[in-house]
Design an enzyme around this catalytic site. Structure first.
Site, mmCIF file in Angstrom:
data_model
loop_
_atom_site.group_PDB
_atom_site.id
_atom_site.type_symbol
_atom_site.label_atom_id
_atom_site.label_comp_id
_atom_site.label_asym_id
_atom_site.label_seq_id
_atom_site.Cartn_x
_atom_site.Cartn_y
_atom_site.Cartn_z
ATOM 1 N N ASN A 246 -88.688 71.848 -0.653
ATOM 2 C CA ASN A 246 -89.581 73.090 -0.157
ATOM 3 C C ASN A 246 -91.050 72.368 0.037
ATOM 4 O OD1 ASN A 246 -87.804 75.095 -0.729
ATOM 5 N ND2 ASN A 246 -88.321 75.020 -2.921
ATOM 6 N N LYS B 127 -87.220 70.213 -10.937
ATOM 7 C CA LYS B 127 -88.036 69.995 -9.696
ATOM 8 C C LYS B 127 -88.637 68.573 -9.847
ATOM 9 C CE LYS B 127 -89.385 75.087 -9.386
ATOM 10 N NZ LYS B 127 -90.432 76.065 -9.512
ATOM 11 N N HIS C 246 -93.033 76.158 -14.425
ATOM 12 C CA HIS C 246 -94.038 75.152 -13.440
ATOM 13 C C HIS C 246 -94.999 76.074 -12.843
ATOM 14 C CE1 HIS C 246 -94.545 73.116 -9.628
ATOM 15 N NE2 HIS C 246 -95.067 72.303 -10.786
ATOM 16 N N TYR D 249 -91.555 69.931 -3.037
ATOM 17 C CA TYR D 249 -90.842 70.271 -4.160
ATOM 18 C C TYR D 249 -89.213 69.666 -3.658
ATOM 19 C CZ TYR D 249 -93.657 74.286 -4.606
ATOM 20 O OH TYR D 249 -94.723 75.266 -5.019
ATOM 21 N N LYS E 141 -97.814 88.922 -7.616
ATOM 22 C CA LYS E 141 -96.624 88.340 -8.416
ATOM 23 C C LYS E 141 -97.142 87.862 -9.422
ATOM 24 C CE LYS E 141 -93.011 85.216 -8.228
ATOM 25 N NZ LYS E 141 -91.779 84.304 -7.390
#
Length: 185
Positions: free
Chosen positions: A48, A70, A117, A130, A165
């Site tokens: 990502n 990750k 994270h 990532y 969020k």
């Protein structure tokens, strides 16, 4: 490649050997065999990239079940990156560590499965990469509030830019224990 332990067992900083001259530079960002020699042997299944402006804070994110390890780095700009041990039964439960990652220092940070994270952008813009050990699973997507007082993370910003969020994520104490990873000694 230099592998450096942090004060949170399992979280590692990786400093690549950089070869540079007037033309630019080259470094290995990942070498399975060299990391395996340090006990780290992840199998990455998803990559990502995110771009953020100054003051953007992303996190604290994790997946459960279907956790992700990750391996993160910055290819443009700089961030302050945080990992939090949220594994039920861990002797380090609720503890965090932070690493400064930048295009200049070329460091990478390994965040094991079972850790939350997040990062905050320190430069005008940061491009963050990532590599993940599990694919994104919307049903397993979870988070913890960035400013949870029980964690006491010393973020270098007081009023970050947050997604809705992240702004409304629960505190660690408000999570159902079944929504948290389990420590496997």
């Amino acid at each position: 490649m230099k592998v450096i332990d942090t004060d949170l067992p399992g979280c590692l900083v990786i400093e690549p050997q950089v070869f540079g001259d007037e033309r630019g530079f080259f470094f290995e960002s990942f070498n399975h065999d060299k990391l395996a020699a340090h006990g780290l042997s992840p199998a990455f299944v998803q990559g990502n990239v995110s771009a953020s402006s100054r003051g953007v804070l992303r996190g604290l994110h994790y997946q459960w079940p279907n956790p992700q390890g990750k391996y993160v780095s910055v290819v443009e700009g700089e961030v302050w990156d945080v990992a939090v041990d949220i594994r039920r039964g861990s002797p380090h439960f609720g503890q965090w560590t932070a690493v400064h990652l930048s295009a200049e220092n070329k460091r990478h940070f390994w965040i094991p499965e079972g850790f939350a994270h997040g990062f905050v952008t320190l430069s005008e813009r940061a491009v963050f990469t990532y590599l993940c050990t599990a694919t994104y699973d919307r049903d397993a997507d979870a988070g913890i509030r960035w400013n949870d007082p029980t964690l006491g993370i010393d973020w270098p910003v007081s009023e970050p830019l947050l997604s809705p969020k992240d702004a409304h994520a629960p505190f660690l104490s408000g999570l159902d224990e079944h929504r948290l990873p389990v420590h496997a000694p």
